[in-house]
Enzyme design. Structure first.
Site, PDB file in Angstrom:
ATOM      1  NE  ARG A 125       5.329   0.005   2.116  1.00  0.00           N
ATOM      2  CZ  ARG A 125       4.348   0.931   2.244  1.00  0.00           C
ATOM      3  NH1 ARG A 125       3.125   0.658   1.840  1.00  0.00           N
ATOM      4  NH2 ARG A 125       4.615   2.106   2.750  1.00  0.00           N
ATOM      5  NE  ARG A 177       2.001  -3.656   4.758  1.00  0.00           N
ATOM      6  CZ  ARG A 177       1.568  -2.426   4.500  1.00  0.00           C
ATOM      7  NH1 ARG A 177       0.986  -2.143   3.342  1.00  0.00           N
ATOM      8  NH2 ARG A 177       1.727  -1.473   5.403  1.00  0.00           N
ATOM      9  CG  ASP A 223      -1.590   0.812   4.818  1.00  0.00           C
ATOM     10  OD1 ASP A 223      -0.487   0.429   4.406  1.00  0.00           O
ATOM     11  OD2 ASP A 223      -1.979   1.990   4.721  1.00  0.00           O
ATOM     12  CD  GLU A 237       2.637   7.087   7.591  1.00  0.00           C
ATOM     13  OE1 GLU A 237       2.359   5.883   7.583  1.00  0.00           O
ATOM     14  OE2 GLU A 237       3.077   7.691   6.594  1.00  0.00           O
ATOM     15  NE  ARG A 281       1.221  10.493   4.496  1.00  0.00           N
ATOM     16  CZ  ARG A 281       0.989   9.296   3.971  1.00  0.00           C
ATOM     17  NH1 ARG A 281       1.760   8.275   4.320  1.00  0.00           N
ATOM     18  NH2 ARG A 281       0.006   9.106   3.118  1.00  0.00           N
ATOM     19  NE  ARG A 308       3.917   7.841  -0.832  1.00  0.00           N
ATOM     20  CZ  ARG A 308       3.263   7.176   0.117  1.00  0.00           C
ATOM     21  NH1 ARG A 308       3.393   5.854   0.206  1.00  0.00           N
ATOM     22  NH2 ARG A 308       2.492   7.808   0.976  1.00  0.00           N
ATOM     23  CE1 TYR A 361       5.056   5.630   3.565  1.00  0.00           C
ATOM     24  CE2 TYR A 361       5.024   4.527   5.694  1.00  0.00           C
ATOM     25  CZ  TYR A 361       4.374   5.214   4.699  1.00  0.00           C
ATOM     26  OH  TYR A 361       3.044   5.510   4.832  1.00  0.00           O
ATOM     27  CD  GLU A 418       8.281   1.298   2.253  1.00  0.00           C
ATOM     28  OE1 GLU A 418       7.639   0.588   3.057  1.00  0.00           O
ATOM     29  OE2 GLU A 418       7.805   2.329   1.708  1.00  0.00           O
TER      30      GLU A 418
END
Length: 387
Positions: free
Chosen positions: A48, A67, A73, A236, A252, A315, A345, A363
């Protein structure tokens, strides 16, 4: 009196470069390369937070969160890095330059990357325990050999805590000022944090990263409130410097204040302060509440590029848009669909030695927006034409 030779030269320039001529662009994706996929390399569950930028010696460096066990997150992570010599080929193997302890429950979060073009040093800022702790910890690591090796992390939490107790930098690129009349060379990192409503905050260094100071803060309104949709809550962000030295942010819009699109704001003192009067909501940039990328391309008369998941609800639809007036207007016809499917992102970068190209790291996936991180080499295809 002007000589006849000089008059001839000026006349020739007027003929071939009329005052009402401008650069126009018709970008297209020249090639794409998948840099990271789920579970490969390193048996990583998910990659990510794509970040990409130039080194002082003309390479590109891409970094991401690897990750380890899950896609959330929080949790354990590596910091993954790849290098490109020319902004086209990505031939080196992934290098893991940082690793959380194996037993942490809320690990590292990227973050921003920044190259000091005056000294050649590179910096990466990241947070630790920004979700489970009342006060997160913020670190900066540094490389003095163009990203080949990295020094031990420096804790800069005390600089952040004068504004907000939790902090997530970026995600994206930090900034070195080149044009500001008083702060040329300043290094800047910004991010978001807070409890309840978010707050955007910045730190800066005037001594090439040796020391850092707390800068501007842009709070949500009402502050420390988290009561639902429609509130003003900045989150963000990505920042660029305009040619007059102002720093412009795309932020954001976490609670869809005013509309489903990003928040734009600017600082004219090198991110020491920011005025609420600078806030605006650009038309023509739909956004589903997601981090975006932005790049100011000075070599093409101030072309401003913006990348995001170009949709008001999902998204999906990774798109690069461009503005000819420093983001005041965005023409709906001036955009390039890079990927129609799931995407999230993104980060834009100039490519050293290739002024007619930009790089986009984003992404995306076929079924799921975090299946992979892809690098798109975008040919701007500039033409010089009259209005």
């Amino acid at each position: 009196m002007l000589s006849s030779t000089l008059l001839f030269v000026l006349g020739s320039l007027a003929v071939f470069y009329p005052i009402d001529a401008k650069w126009r662009f018709a970008p297209y994706v020249e090639r794409e390369d998948v840099l990271w996929r789920q579970h490969d390399p390193g048996d990583v569950n998910e990659y990510r937070i794509p970040i990409i930028g130039p080194t002082a010696d003309g390479h590109l460096v891409a970094i991401s969160e690897a990750r380890k066990l899950g896609g959330g997150d929080s949790g354990n992570k590596f910091l993954a890095m790849l290098r490109s010599d020319d902004g086209v080929q990505w031939s080196s193997a992934t290098k893991f330059i940082f690793s959380d302890l194996s037993d942490v429950t809320d690990g590292m979060n990227l973050g921003e990357m920044l190259t000091d073009m005056e000294t050649g040093s590179m910096f990466i800022i990241y947070s630790h325990c920004a979700h489970a702790c009342n006060v997160s910890t913020t670190y900066i690591i540094r490389s003095d050999d163009n990203g080949l090796s990295w020094k031990n992390a420096v804790n800069v939490t005390n600089v952040i805590c004068n504004v907000t107790k939790t902090f997530d930098p970026g995600p994206g690129l930090g900034l070195q000022l080149k044009h500001h009349p008083r702060h040329k060379g300043r290094l800047i990192f910004c991010g978001h944090g807070g409890v309840g409503s978010e707050i955007v905050a910045c730190i800066y260094s005037n001594d090439h990263g040796e020391t850092w100071k707390g800068g501007m803060a842009l709070p949500g309104i009402p502050f420390h409130s988290d009561e639902g949709r429609g509130l003003f809550e900045p989150n963000e962000l990505q920042m660029i410097e305009l040619k007059d030295g102002r720093v412009l942010f795309t932020i954001r819009n976490e609670k869809d204040y005013n509309d489903a699109g990003p928040i734009f704001a600017s600082s004219d003192d090198g991110c020491e302060t920011i005025s609420m009067m600078s806030i605006r909501f650009p038309q023509g940039l739909p956004d589903p509440v997601c981090a975006a990328g932005m790049l100011y391309h000075e070599e093409h008369d101030g072309l401003l590029l913006h990348s995001n998941a170009y949709s008001t609800r999902q998204r999906i639809n990774m798109t690069v848009s461009w503005s000819y007036d420093e983001g005041q207007t965005w023409n709906n016809s001036d955009h390039l669909q890079v990927w129609p499917g799931p995407s999230a992102y993104s980060c834009l970068t100039a490519i050293p030695g290739k002024p007619n190209y930009v790089g986009l790291l984003y992404e995306n996936g076929i079924y799921f927006r975090y299946e992979r991180i892809t690098y798109a080499l975008i040919n701007l295809q500039p033409t010089w034409e009259e209005d």
